[in-house]
Design a protein around this motif. Structure first.
Motif, mmCIF file in Angstrom:
data_model
loop_
_atom_site.group_PDB
_atom_site.id
_atom_site.type_symbol
_atom_site.label_atom_id
_atom_site.label_comp_id
_atom_site.label_asym_id
_atom_site.label_seq_id
_atom_site.Cartn_x
_atom_site.Cartn_y
_atom_site.Cartn_z
ATOM 1 N N ILE A 1 0.659 -0.966 -0.514
ATOM 2 C CA ILE A 1 0.375 0.073 -0.059
ATOM 3 C C ILE A 1 1.005 0.995 0.129
ATOM 4 C CG2 ILE A 1 -1.792 1.382 1.283
ATOM 5 C CD1 ILE A 1 -2.857 -0.848 -0.327
ATOM 6 N N ASN A 2 1.873 0.895 0.748
ATOM 7 C CA ASN A 2 2.728 2.372 0.495
ATOM 8 C C ASN A 2 3.653 2.639 -0.602
ATOM 9 O OD1 ASN A 2 2.102 3.061 3.729
ATOM 10 N ND2 ASN A 2 3.922 1.967 4.819
ATOM 11 N N GLN A 3 3.808 1.720 -1.111
ATOM 12 C CA GLN A 3 4.633 1.776 -2.497
ATOM 13 C C GLN A 3 3.747 2.602 -3.794
ATOM 14 O OE1 GLN A 3 6.467 -2.005 -3.067
ATOM 15 N NE2 GLN A 3 8.283 -1.459 -3.114
ATOM 16 N N ILE A 4 1.935 1.439 -3.257
ATOM 17 C CA ILE A 4 1.347 2.777 -4.033
ATOM 18 C C ILE A 4 1.258 3.443 -4.407
ATOM 19 C CG2 ILE A 4 -1.019 2.053 -5.110
ATOM 20 C CD1 ILE A 4 -1.299 -0.851 -4.314
ATOM 21 N N ARG A 5 0.790 4.275 -3.286
ATOM 22 C CA ARG A 5 0.716 5.715 -2.264
ATOM 23 C C ARG A 5 1.642 5.893 -3.002
ATOM 24 N NH1 ARG A 5 0.118 4.522 2.207
ATOM 25 N NH2 ARG A 5 -2.475 4.815 3.038
ATOM 26 N N PHE A 6 3.232 6.600 -2.653
ATOM 27 C CA PHE A 6 4.421 6.608 -3.684
ATOM 28 C C PHE A 6 3.958 6.920 -4.495
ATOM 29 C CE2 PHE A 6 8.084 7.398 -5.034
ATOM 30 C CZ PHE A 6 9.061 7.861 -4.081
ATOM 31 N N ILE A 7 3.976 6.096 -5.399
ATOM 32 C CA ILE A 7 3.725 6.264 -6.949
ATOM 33 C C ILE A 7 2.659 6.829 -7.378
ATOM 34 C CG2 ILE A 7 4.022 5.021 -9.237
ATOM 35 C CD1 ILE A 7 5.731 3.062 -7.731
ATOM 36 N N LEU A 8 1.475 7.080 -6.764
ATOM 37 C CA LEU A 8 0.340 7.664 -7.252
ATOM 38 C C LEU A 8 0.783 8.965 -6.998
ATOM 39 C CD1 LEU A 8 -2.553 7.395 -8.519
ATOM 40 C CD2 LEU A 8 -3.073 7.519 -5.536
ATOM 41 N N ILE A 9 1.600 9.570 -6.121
ATOM 42 C CA ILE A 9 2.040 10.788 -5.307
ATOM 43 C C ILE A 9 2.772 11.326 -6.814
ATOM 44 C CG2 ILE A 9 2.546 12.424 -3.911
ATOM 45 C CD1 ILE A 9 1.408 10.732 -1.757
ATOM 46 N N ALA A 10 3.834 10.777 -6.718
ATOM 47 C CA ALA A 10 4.738 10.483 -8.371
ATOM 48 C C ALA A 10 4.390 10.870 -9.426
ATOM 49 C CB ALA A 10 6.052 9.272 -7.378
ATOM 50 N N GLY B 1 11.826 11.696 -2.299
ATOM 51 C CA GLY B 1 10.402 10.933 -1.451
ATOM 52 C C GLY B 1 11.066 9.883 -1.404
ATOM 53 N N LEU B 2 11.860 9.296 -2.187
ATOM 54 C CA LEU B 2 12.871 8.150 -2.397
ATOM 55 C C LEU B 2 14.344 8.170 -1.317
ATOM 56 C CD1 LEU B 2 13.583 7.689 -6.393
ATOM 57 C CD2 LEU B 2 12.212 5.543 -4.473
ATOM 58 N N MET B 3 14.121 9.328 -0.935
ATOM 59 C CA MET B 3 14.898 9.206 0.215
ATOM 60 C C MET B 3 14.200 8.820 1.742
ATOM 61 S SD MET B 3 17.748 9.874 1.753
ATOM 62 C CE MET B 3 19.441 10.296 0.439
ATOM 63 N N ALA B 4 12.753 9.674 1.663
ATOM 64 C CA ALA B 4 12.318 9.414 2.795
ATOM 65 C C ALA B 4 11.493 8.177 3.246
ATOM 66 C CB ALA B 4 10.753 10.966 2.402
ATOM 67 N N LEU C 1 3.829 11.662 4.798
ATOM 68 C CA LEU C 1 5.524 12.220 4.660
ATOM 69 C C LEU C 1 5.620 11.753 3.151
ATOM 70 C CD1 LEU C 1 8.271 11.766 5.334
ATOM 71 C CD2 LEU C 1 8.498 9.876 6.229
ATOM 72 N N PHE C 2 5.282 10.714 2.493
ATOM 73 C CA PHE C 2 5.212 10.865 1.122
ATOM 74 C C PHE C 2 4.998 12.236 0.253
ATOM 75 C CE2 PHE C 2 5.733 5.989 1.449
ATOM 76 C CZ PHE C 2 6.651 5.905 1.936
ATOM 77 N N THR C 3 3.932 12.687 1.068
ATOM 78 C CA THR C 3 3.030 13.143 -0.130
ATOM 79 C C THR C 3 4.016 14.890 0.273
ATOM 80 O OG1 THR C 3 1.253 12.093 0.754
ATOM 81 C CG2 THR C 3 0.945 14.808 -0.653
ATOM 82 N N ALA C 4 4.698 15.132 1.235
ATOM 83 C CA ALA C 4 4.750 16.334 1.899
ATOM 84 C C ALA C 4 6.435 16.536 1.324
ATOM 85 C CB ALA C 4 5.610 16.254 3.690
#
Length: 287
Positions: free
Chosen positions: A85-94, A123-126, A141-144
């Motif tokens: 889920i976290n990866q999906i969220r990250f890639i979606l925002i990206a 984002g990857l660093m976060a 955090l990913f969004t920010a």
């Protein structure tokens, strides 16, 4: 420049925010669905596929080596089934950030590639820092981290127009950072402008506060999300990904690691991980 002059420029800057397209409603709906306990991937796919640009960017990003999928995927459902889920969220925002960061920021000395890669790398660093810090729900955090520099798109024309004034102030006051001089001339910096834009887009307060705080040492220590966003940005800049004109202004403030919940021993492996994944993304997006 007088305070009245800076105030007039700030009014123009905030007026410009009204003309920046809203963050895609498709992405906002998908992010709300991802907050549920049991996410229905079929429902998520129905939402995301309505935006062809987000879908195309999602598949391009997810098929890069940065996300380590065992095979190439051609559909959103395939991708969702292989990701957390976290990866999906990250890639979606990206997948949404590219449309806002697709032109050169001349005032900051950045090309479109540098702007987008900097945001993705941050984002990857976060992500790397959050995992080592034991943060189980890093969605804000990913969004920010991915959107921390969004204010630069509104501020760039004003920075470019006043660049000589900003440089002159720094020359006369070498202890000032680029952002401090930016503030003196324009009445704001990109962190304040970005936070205001995200507030207008109705992102959570935790997100736009972290964006507001990512250069302010007194504010970045107040929440863990703000501290991690600031730390991710600092490390990304120190790696050389899209630092631009203020590249030499970065150092890790006192107490930032403790506020972020990150040990000093976590920094090197996080840097290595983020660097390798960023290079993989660069190869996928721009080769």
């Amino acid at each position: 420049m007088s305070g009245q002059g800076a105030s007039a420029i700030l009014d123009q800057i905030f007026e410009k925010l009204d003309h920046i397209p809203n963050f895609p409603e498709t992405a906002q709906k998908a992010l709300r669905l991802l907050q549920q306990e049991d996410v229905d991937f079929r429902e998520l796919e129905k939402i995301v596929r309505h935006d062809a640009a987000i879908t195309a960017n999602f598949l391009k990003l997810v098929n890069s080596a940065a996300f380590g999928l065992p095979r190439k995927v051609n559909t959103l459902i395939q991708a969702f089934s292989l990701l957390g889920i976290n990866q999906i969220r990250f890639i979606l925002i990206a997948s949404c950030t590219g449309k806002y960061l697709n032109r050169p920021l001349k005032g900051y000395g950045l090309t479109p590639h540098e702007v987008w890669i900097h945001s993705l790398s941050c984002g990857l660093m976060a992500e790397a820092l959050a995992r080592r810090a034991g943060l189980s729900r890093p969605e804000n955090l990913f969004t920010a981290a991915l959107l921390h520099d969004i204010g630069k798109i509104a501020l760039d024309l004003f920075v470019e127009g006043e660049l000589e004034n900003i440089r002159d102030i720094i020359k006369k006051n070498p202890d000032l950072t680029f952002m401090q001089a930016e503030w003196m001339v324009l009445g704001a910096d990109h962190a304040i402008v970005g936070a205001e834009l995200l507030r207008r887009w109705e992102f959570p307060k935790e997100v736009y506060f972290a964006v507001r705080a990512h250069h302010d040492e007194s504010l970045m220590l107040q929440t863990r999300t703000a501290a991690l966003t600031a730390l991710a940005n600092t490390l990304t800049n120190l790696m050389g990904f899209g630092a631009g004109t203020d590249v030499f202004a970065y150092e890790i403030p006192d107490n930032l690691l403790s506020a972020a919940g990150v040990a000093e021993t976590d920094l090197f492996p996080s840097i290595v991980e983020a660097f390798e994944k960023t290079e993989a993304l660069k190869a996928a997006l721009f080769s």
